[in-house]
Write an enzyme that holds these catalytic residues in place. Structure first.
Site, mmCIF file in Angstrom:
data_model
loop_
_atom_site.group_PDB
_atom_site.id
_atom_site.type_symbol
_atom_site.label_atom_id
_atom_site.label_comp_id
_atom_site.label_asym_id
_atom_site.label_seq_id
_atom_site.Cartn_x
_atom_site.Cartn_y
_atom_site.Cartn_z
ATOM 1 N N HIS A 27 0.521 -1.136 0.055
ATOM 2 C CA HIS A 27 -0.022 -0.104 0.100
ATOM 3 C C HIS A 27 0.869 1.434 -0.098
ATOM 4 C CE1 HIS A 27 -2.832 -2.926 1.752
ATOM 5 N NE2 HIS A 27 -3.850 -2.117 1.270
ATOM 6 N N ASP A 31 -4.640 -6.218 -7.534
ATOM 7 C CA ASP A 31 -4.878 -5.519 -6.517
ATOM 8 C C ASP A 31 -5.197 -4.038 -6.599
ATOM 9 O OD1 ASP A 31 -5.235 -5.242 -3.747
ATOM 10 O OD2 ASP A 31 -3.563 -6.081 -3.019
#
Length: 341
Positions: free
Chosen positions: A187, A256
């Site tokens: 992230h 993702d």
């Protein structure tokens, strides 16, 4: 007007309802699906209305609507309106005491979760997590993993996949081909794994290979330097081929979320990178109307092969429904019967 084939794109929104601009965007661009996070899911009535509104906008009653609902801390249905579920690490710990009991508990928990999600109109909770966990694994995985043993991860992952399918919820195994050796949180940064190919095949890749029949898989943003030292898996044609030919997964492949900092370039460039690498769908899980419009402009319609994979996945969904509260009580009874030492 909507295009004849949906875009190979899943979009997100910031709120609990569609704004007029969002509704118009979805109607005009026809993204394949919608991703909903905690911010979007307040209570059952609100959530069903939001899902219905999106599906009406794109003109497809079966348009996929995904969330993150693994159990433990990654439970986006956690507003208090729904029951909470154990983290996968709990089932992994139980498996090391009694594997059969853990498999039974995992199957029941998955059936309960799938029944709950199906009743809300959600397509998938983007689960199970099949990443291994090591002493060096980034905390972003942690208790989301069943543990370090590929065989136990595969056994418990099988219970999630089959329990979800039985009760009408689409399993999405992640983060293929494995996030466990990443020391960094994708992230925030770009993780690079320099582990040798033979080790990866025997460990991180193994649960995904064992469960290659899972209808959908979500691709990590991790660099596997032994295969492609330059590009994260989600934008790497090399890793796409590894997933298809070495691991053997022939189902739907979705990236993702492309907002994650492991990727580079603008959001539209990231959409193109995912699709150019050969993956079926790019996930753009949140963002403003302007960001979503730019992502849609960069996307392209689903390929015929991706459309066929989605249809084959949908054909595997069954219609079993269980009593959610009673089934979760049975899960807790299994844990009480097999306490930790």
């Amino acid at each position: 007007m909507s295009r004849s084939a949906p875009l190979a794109l899943i979009l997100g929104i910031p709120g609990t309802t569609l704004s007029p601009d969002e509704r118009a965007l979805f109607r005009e661009t026809n993204p394949l699906g919608l991703f909903l996070g905690r911010r979007n899911q307040r209570d059952p009535d609100q959530l069903r209305a939001l899902i219905d509104d999106f599906r009406e906008a794109v003109g497809r009653a079966d348009a996929p609507v995904l969330t993150d609902q693994e159990g433990g801390r990654v439970s986006h249905l956690d507003s208090g309106a729904w029951p909470l579920y154990r983290a996968f690490a709990d089932f992994g710990a139980l498996a090391r005491r009694d594997l059969d009991a853990a498999c039974r508990a995992m199957r029941l928990s998955s059936q309960a979760m799938a029944t709950m999600m199906s009743g809300l109109g959600l397509t998938s909770g983007s689960t199970p997590v099949l990443d291994l966990v090591f002493d060096t694994t980034s905390a972003v995985i942690g208790a989301r993993s069943f543990g370090p043993d590929p065989e136990i991860v595969a056994r418990l992952g099988r219970e999630v996949i089959d329990g979800m399918l039985e009760c009408g919820s689409m399993p999405i195994m992640k983060h293929i081909p494995g996030h466990g050796r990443a020391r960094l949180d994708s992230h925030k940064e770009r993780p690079v794994v320099d582990t040798a190919r033979d080790v990866l095949r025997d460990t991180d890749f193994a649960p995904f290979a064992a469960l290659k029949d899972c209808p959908w898989a979500m691709v990590s943003h991790v660099v596997y330097a032994a295969y492609d030292a330059e590009r994260p898996a989600s934008v790497s044609p090399v890793i796409h081929d590894v997933i298809r030919n070495e691991i053997g997964h022939q189902g739907v492949l979705v990236s993702d979320c492309i907002f994650m900092e492991a990727l580079s370039g603008s959001l539209p460039e990231r959409v193109r990178q995912v699709l150019d690498a050969g993956y079926d769908i790019a996930l753009h899980s949140h963002g403003t109307v302007a960001e979503s419009a730019a992502a849609a402009a960069a996307a392209r319609p689903l390929t015929a092969a991706a459309t066929a994979r989605i249809a084959a996945a949908d054909d595997r969904l069954d219609a079993l429904r269980v009593d959610v509260d009673g089934t979760l009580a049975a899960v807790e009874a299994i844990f009480r019967a097999h306490p930790a030492a």
